[in-house]
Scaffold this motif. Structure first.
Motif, PDB file in Angstrom:
ATOM      1  N   SER A  12      -7.829   3.447   0.150  1.00 21.19           N
ATOM      2  CA  SER A  12      -8.269   3.441   1.543  1.00 21.19           C
ATOM      3  C   SER A  12      -9.460   2.498   1.695  1.00 21.19           C
ATOM      4  N   LYS A  13      -9.727   2.099   2.948  1.00 18.67           N
ATOM      5  CA  LYS A  13     -10.840   1.196   3.248  1.00 18.67           C
ATOM      6  C   LYS A  13     -11.540   1.667   4.520  1.00 18.67           C
ATOM      7  N   ASP A  14     -12.772   1.243   4.693  1.00 19.32           N
ATOM      8  CA  ASP A  14     -13.464   1.553   5.954  1.00 19.32           C
ATOM      9  C   ASP A  14     -13.562   0.308   6.829  1.00 19.32           C
ATOM     10  N   PHE A  15     -12.623  -0.621   6.668  1.00 18.76           N
ATOM     11  CA  PHE A  15     -12.620  -1.874   7.416  1.00 18.76           C
ATOM     12  C   PHE A  15     -11.202  -2.417   7.384  1.00 18.76           C
ATOM     13  N   TYR A  16     -10.953  -3.438   8.178  1.00 21.03           N
ATOM     14  CA  TYR A  16      -9.706  -4.188   8.049  1.00 21.03           C
ATOM     15  C   TYR A  16      -9.835  -5.534   8.757  1.00 21.03           C
ATOM     16  N   ARG A  17      -8.994  -6.456   8.347  1.00 15.66           N
ATOM     17  CA  ARG A  17      -8.732  -7.650   9.155  1.00 15.66           C
ATOM     18  C   ARG A  17      -7.609  -7.314  10.101  1.00 15.66           C
ATOM     19  N   THR A  18      -6.561  -6.709   9.546  1.00 14.73           N
ATOM     20  CA  THR A  18      -5.483  -6.148  10.346  1.00 14.73           C
ATOM     21  C   THR A  18      -5.082  -4.818   9.718  1.00 14.73           C
ATOM     22  N   ARG A  19      -4.332  -4.033  10.462  1.00 15.45           N
ATOM     23  CA  ARG A  19      -3.851  -2.768   9.904  1.00 15.45           C
ATOM     24  C   ARG A  19      -2.735  -2.988   8.877  1.00 15.45           C
ATOM     25  N   ASP A  20      -2.273  -4.224   8.756  1.00 13.20           N
ATOM     26  CA  ASP A  20      -1.269  -4.546   7.742  1.00 13.20           C
ATOM     27  C   ASP A  20      -1.892  -5.230   6.527  1.00 13.20           C
ATOM     28  N   ASP A  21      -3.194  -5.027   6.311  1.00 14.27           N
ATOM     29  CA  ASP A  21      -3.830  -5.536   5.088  1.00 14.27           C
ATOM     30  C   ASP A  21      -3.075  -5.070   3.846  1.00 14.27           C
ATOM     31  N   THR A  22      -2.572  -3.848   3.899  1.00 18.91           N
ATOM     32  CA  THR A  22      -1.865  -3.285   2.750  1.00 18.91           C
ATOM     33  C   THR A  22      -0.620  -4.097   2.409  1.00 18.91           C
ATOM     34  N   ILE A  23       0.128  -4.498   3.437  1.00 23.98           N
ATOM     35  CA  ILE A  23       1.340  -5.283   3.220  1.00 23.98           C
ATOM     36  C   ILE A  23       0.985  -6.688   2.766  1.00 23.98           C
ATOM     37  N   GLU A  24      -0.030  -7.287   3.360  1.00 25.48           N
ATOM     38  CA  GLU A  24      -0.420  -8.649   2.999  1.00 25.48           C
ATOM     39  C   GLU A  24      -0.949  -8.708   1.568  1.00 25.48           C
ATOM     40  N   THR A  25      -1.748  -7.700   1.167  1.00 25.10           N
ATOM     41  CA  THR A  25      -2.413  -7.726  -0.134  1.00 25.10           C
ATOM     42  C   THR A  25      -1.624  -6.962  -1.200  1.00 25.10           C
ATOM     43  N   ASN A  26      -0.608  -6.220  -0.781  1.00 25.74           N
ATOM     44  CA  ASN A  26       0.294  -5.529  -1.709  1.00 25.74           C
ATOM     45  C   ASN A  26      -0.384  -4.386  -2.456  1.00 25.74           C
ATOM     46  N   PHE A  27      -0.901  -3.422  -1.684  1.00 24.09           N
ATOM     47  CA  PHE A  27      -1.355  -2.178  -2.311  1.00 24.09           C
ATOM     48  C   PHE A  27      -0.909  -1.008  -1.456  1.00 24.09           C
ATOM     49  N   PHE A  28      -0.899   0.171  -2.042  1.00 22.12           N
ATOM     50  CA  PHE A  28      -0.450   1.376  -1.349  1.00 22.12           C
ATOM     51  C   PHE A  28      -1.635   1.943  -0.573  1.00 22.12           C
ATOM     52  N   GLY A  29      -1.424   2.188   0.722  1.00 24.50           N
ATOM     53  CA  GLY A  29      -2.517   2.669   1.554  1.00 24.50           C
ATOM     54  C   GLY A  29      -2.039   3.667   2.586  1.00 24.50           C
ATOM     55  N   GLY A  30      -2.643   3.595   3.767  1.00 20.78           N
ATOM     56  CA  GLY A  30      -2.286   4.528   4.827  1.00 20.78           C
ATOM     57  C   GLY A  30      -2.427   3.901   6.195  1.00 20.78           C
ATOM     58  N   SER A  31      -2.250   2.585   6.261  1.00 23.01           N
ATOM     59  CA  SER A  31      -2.363   1.877   7.532  1.00 23.01           C
ATOM     60  C   SER A  31      -1.140   0.997   7.732  1.00 23.01           C
ATOM     61  N   ALA A  32      -0.776   0.778   8.983  1.00 29.30           N
ATOM     62  CA  ALA A  32       0.363  -0.091   9.297  1.00 29.30           C
ATOM     63  C   ALA A  32       0.330  -0.428  10.781  1.00 29.30           C
ATOM     64  N   PHE A  33       0.886  -1.578  11.092  1.00 32.60           N
ATOM     65  CA  PHE A  33       1.020  -2.008  12.486  1.00 32.60           C
ATOM     66  C   PHE A  33       2.342  -2.748  12.605  1.00 32.60           C
ATOM     67  N   SER A  34       3.316  -2.116  13.243  1.00 35.37           N
ATOM     68  CA  SER A  34       4.608  -2.770  13.453  1.00 35.37           C
ATOM     69  C   SER A  34       5.369  -2.039  14.544  1.00 35.37           C
ATOM     70  N   SER A  35       6.354  -2.720  15.094  1.00 35.34           N
ATOM     71  CA  SER A  35       7.190  -2.124  16.138  1.00 35.34           C
ATOM     72  C   SER A  35       8.213  -1.156  15.568  1.00 35.34           C
ATOM     73  N   THR A  36       8.257  -1.029  14.230  1.00 33.93           N
ATOM     74  CA  THR A  36       9.276  -0.186  13.600  1.00 33.93           C
ATOM     75  C   THR A  36       8.691   1.081  12.985  1.00 33.93           C
ATOM     76  N   ILE A  37       7.413   1.361  13.230  1.00 36.42           N
ATOM     77  CA  ILE A  37       6.774   2.515  12.600  1.00 36.42           C
ATOM     78  C   ILE A  37       7.425   3.817  13.045  1.00 36.42           C
ATOM     79  N   GLN A  38       7.524   4.764  12.131  1.00 34.58           N
ATOM     80  CA  GLN A  38       8.190   6.036  12.416  1.00 34.58           C
ATOM     81  C   GLN A  38       7.310   6.949  13.263  1.00 34.58           C
ATOM     82  N   LYS A  39       7.913   7.637  14.198  1.00 31.04           N
ATOM     83  CA  LYS A  39       7.161   8.535  15.076  1.00 31.04           C
ATOM     84  C   LYS A  39       6.550   9.692  14.296  1.00 31.04           C
TER      85      LYS A  39
END
Length: 876
Positions: A499-526
């Motif tokens: 986890s982090k207390d900052f971001y550039r985007t909520r998809d930092d996890t996808i860009e940097t390739n680590f397991f986290g708890g943030s995401a930003f996409s039109s396909t996120i599950q409800k």
């Protein structure tokens, strides 16, 4: 060789110029804006910089590193999520393969090149379409192809790069329909329609609506009887079905994924509302009628240039065009116009979901239609000056300019300069089109020059006010975050989240390739956004952010590492601090520079045995109550670990007297003066303090500081939010009212007895379950007992997960409507295998392959016969 090249250029100059003129204009503009590689700026802005860039980085990494299992599922997507939907919506364009050619540090240059190529291809395909429509003059075709490739929708949505393929393929799809209606092969339609379904199903849906409109329009203007009409309709229907069946390999698993994600927000209750005054659309035909404020909420982007507007109006005054044809064009035009302000039609075009940002996403179809009809009008316009045509056109154009002049101050994207530019282009175009010799080459050269100037000026005036991310800032941030993540991953190969207390985007996890708890996409599950709501973390309908968890949720969700910003963060402009995690400061500090890395020793295993209480439904009044019940459901006792803090004092200024901060109406005494309420609390010994903030205490209504430091909150949040508080000897929470009155709701201070939590979960943390994870497969050895005969995990539930225990398939149950669980295991040791494979993927592949094989067989058989039978329209 040179002669062959010259011959090729002479033969295909129409298509070459339709491609390279837009390519050159766009490239020169990007160079003027110093976008990398021409300078230190980049093309990254809004969602392209906050979302798509991260998916493109993931695209490169996945294909270049052959991490093919990541195509299906990734724990970098929120707490873990399916990836088929992300591929189907964002990444399936073949043009994206350009990303593989460029090194990672040049990814912004690759995206810029992709953008420029998509502009240029739009001009190319439209020129092919117009040539097929028998538009005579090649310079006219080039002019209108430039207008199409640089229309207002393209300029406004160039950052939504995955939608641009629809503009490229739309002319080919409609050209394919024309071929079917003219008893030619359906191969062009099938291939191009299949292409857009695979590349972006969302834009394909909009194009599908227009296909129906275009087919009805085309059949109406043709002189054919009912029987022939049915035959042609059946051919088109079969071709549509073939395209859909061919795309089943991506379409079926994606639709299954959408069912539990975006489709959950579908609206079927439509109200017959007029969304705005339709006359406002007139201003969107003006040069430069776009700015940043039009992105979140604005009017349709329908700028097509002066030549297209004059040509469209001229169409209706040409005597050689049948009245039936004109009426049909008028009906389609009115339908498209009404769709852009009548709410039910707008909703239908957007698949029954109102867009979040970028309204009227289908308006590229209106641009296509206007320019297409303009081509027909200009193609049939003779040398005779028809006063009737000129008067009718003038009677439509002049009131539009008068109205805009009167109301210009209502529209923040308009100004007097843009007005004069538009007036000049319209006036010049009007005179040239109506008064020039249509047989002269200079007439068509003038049209080309006007179009280049008009469309180029629109791009300049529309985009100059948009700011872009610095390429150096992007590279520095990603490199820095990568170094911290890689250091963690090299030292610890087990499964955990960061986890982090900052971001550039909520998809930092996808860009940097680590397991986290943030995401930003039109396909996120409800279910995922609902879970964040339940635990008091940030979420929207399209994003989640786990930067403000508690020590309890950190532990349960297996957040083993935390990356915190230090005082050096000001050196990196892209760092956006998002939370105040005072509670993690007692963790083991492993590294410090711009970021600090902390390690927790209290996280639970990803898979562990527990009692069947874990499946108890949680009915909580707020996130603190929810977390209390989560702990009770997995622990051996029935005790709360969180409790309210009541020993605090309140001081106020310019408000009514209050004795508590919970469920209070706070009003300003003097509306002209500042009003504050100050809460003082002392150190909570052996406890960890948190603050629960209800949605009505957001930053719009109140400004909150803790010990004179701003509290980091989302701009808006729709439910209760939990934040960590400092635990100094003396602490102060100051609330400044931004409105005259506020209701505090369930605003309260709480304590976490973390020692109690550790004691209650000691049995779980002591389990050595030999968990391994590779290629989306977990393996574990679990020991269950009579009382702990169930298994709990922090793995998000999805239909694609398949479980076997001791070699036998086992049914999966949901925990908290979010995570995977198993119940009713016999006491003893069990070998567990949990693997993911997209639901519906095999079925989709089989359908696509069978369809393809059948088409190939039919094609071979039909090619062997000189006489086509009545099913000849099927072969490719």
């Amino acid at each position: 060789m040179i002669n062959k090249l010259k011959l090729f250029c002479q033969k295909h100059y129409l298509y070459l110029l339709s491609f390279f003129i837009p390519f050159t204009i766009i490239t020169f503009y990007f160079a003027y804006r110093n976008m990398f590689p021409f300078g230190n700026s980049s093309i990254l802005t809004v969602d392209l910089g906050q979302q798509y860039i991260d998916f493109f980085a993931y695209f490169r990494r996945t294909l270049l590193n052959h991490n093919f299992s990541d195509i299906f599922y990734s724990f970098s997507n929120g707490y873990g999520g399916e990836m088929i939907g992300i591929w189907a919506y964002y990444l399936m364009s073949t043009i994206n393969l350009i990303l593989l050619i460029f090194p990672a540090k040049f990814i912004n240059a690759a995206i810029l090149l992709i953008t420029v190529i998509k502009y240029a291809l739009s001009g190319l395909t439209f020129s092919i379409f117009l040539k097929n429509q028998k538009i005579k003059n090649n310079l006219l075709i080039i002019s209108l192809s430039i207008a199409y490739s640089m229309n207002g929708w393209m300029i406004a949505n160039q950052l939504n790069i995955m939608w641009l393929d629809g503009v490229i393929l739309l002319p080919l799809i409609l050209m394919g329909i024309d071929r079917i209606l003219n008893n030619q092969k359906p191969s062009l339609f099938i291939i191009s329609y299949f292409g857009i379904i695979v590349i972006n199903y969302y834009i394909a849906y909009m194009i599908s609506i227009f296909i129906a409109v275009y087919v009805i329009f085309s059949l109406y203007i043709k002189h054919i009887n009912f029987k022939v009409t049915l035959i042609k309709l059946s051919k088109i229907t079969v071709s549509v079905i073939i395209s859909i069946l061919l795309s089943s390999f991506i379409l079926i698993p994606n639709l299954i994924e959408l069912k539990s994600g975006k489709a959950s927000y579908t609206l079927l209750n439509m109200k017959p509302n007029i969304e705005y005054n339709p006359l406002f659309m007139v201003t969107k035909l003006f040069n430069g009628s776009f700015n940043f404020s039009q992105m979140p909420s604005g009017y349709p982007n329908i700028f097509v240039g002066s030549i297209a507007i004059i040509g469209f109006l001229a169409f209706f005054g040409i005597s050689g065009i049948r009245l039936k044809h004109k009426i049909a064009v008028l009906i389609v035009t009115v339908f498209l116009l009404v769709s852009m302000f009548f709410q039910p039609l707008d909703l239908i075009w957007h698949a029954f979901q109102f867009p979040i940002w970028y309204p009227y996403r289908f308006s590229f179809i209106f641009c296509f239609w206007i320019i297409y009809i303009a081509a027909l009008g200009l193609n049939n316009l003779g040398n005779e000056i028809k006063s009737k045509t000129i008067i009718v056109s003038a009677l439509l154009i002049i009131p539009a300019f008068v109205y805009t002049a009167i109301e210009i101050n209502k529209f923040n994207y308009m100004n007097i300069t843009k007005y004069i530019i538009s007036l000049s282009f319209i006036a010049i175009s009007f005179l040239i089109i109506h008064l020039s010799n249509k047989r002269s080459i200079y007439y068509f050269i003038c049209l080309l020059i006007i179009t280049i100037g008009d469309m180029g000026m629109n791009m300049f005036t529309s985009l100059n006010g948009i700011s872009y991310v610095s390429n150096d800032d992007y590279i520095r941030y990603t490199s820095l975050l990568n170094s911290h993540v890689e250091a963690i991953q090299k030292s610890d190969s087990s499964f955990y989240r960061i986890s982090k207390d900052f971001y550039r985007t909520r998809d930092d996890t996808i860009e940097t390739n680590f397991f986290g708890g943030s995401a930003f996409s039109s396909t996120i599950q409800k279910n995922t956004t609902d879970f964040n709501n339940n635990i008091g973390s940030a979420y929207t309908s399209g994003s989640i952010d786990y930067s403000n968890g508690t020590l309890v949720t950190d532990s349960i969700l297996n957040f083993k590492y935390f990356i915190n910003t230090s005082t050096l963060k000001h050196q990196y402009s892209m760092i956006q601090k998002t939370s105040n995690r005072n509670d993690i400061l007692k963790h083991e500090l492993q590294r410090i520079d711009v970021f600090q890395t902390f390690k927790s020793n209290s996280n639970l295993p990803t898979i562990y045995s527990t009692s069947s209480k874990v499946f108890n439904k949680i009915n909580a009044v707020d996130p603190i109550d929810y977390q209390n019940q989560m702990v009770k459901n997995i622990s051996t006792t029935n005790q709360d670990v969180f409790s309210d803090i009541n020993n605090y004092s309140i001081a106020s200024q310019n408000i009514n007297k209050v004795n508590s901060i919970n469920n209070q109406v706070i009003k300003k005494n003097n509306l002209l003066k500042e009003a504050t309420i100050t809460v003082n609390y002392k150190e909570q010994k052996n406890k960890v303090p948190y603050l629960l903030i209800p949605s009505n205490m957001n930053q719009t209504n109140a400004s909150i500081t803790v010990n004179n430091e701003d509290l980091y909150l989302p701009d808006k949040f729709d439910s209760n939010f939990v934040v960590s508080l400092p635990n100094n000897k003396r602490n102060q929470i100051k609330i400044k009212l931004n409105t005259n009155q506020i209701y505090t709701g369930n605003f309260k201070l709480v304590n976490l007895d973390f020692r109690k939590y550790l004691n209650q979960t000691k049995y779980i943390r002591s389990q050595n379950n030999h968990i391994s994870f590779k290629n989306n497969t977990f393996k574990a050895e679990i020991t269950t007992t009579k009382h702990n005969n169930s298994i709990s995990t922090s793995i998000p539930y999805s239909n694609g997960w398949h479980l076997s225990i001791d070699g036998k398939k086992y049914q999966i149950r949901k925990i908290n409507n979010q995570f995977i669980g198993v119940d009713h295991l016999t006491p003893g040791k069990h070998k567990l295998v949990l693997s993911f494979y997209p639901n519906g993927l095999n079925l989709g592949i089989i359908i696509s392959l069978i369809t393809l094989i059948i088409l190939i067989i039919i094609s071979i058989l039909m090619h062997k016969k000189e006489n086509r039978n009545r099913f000849s329209f099927l072969f490719i």
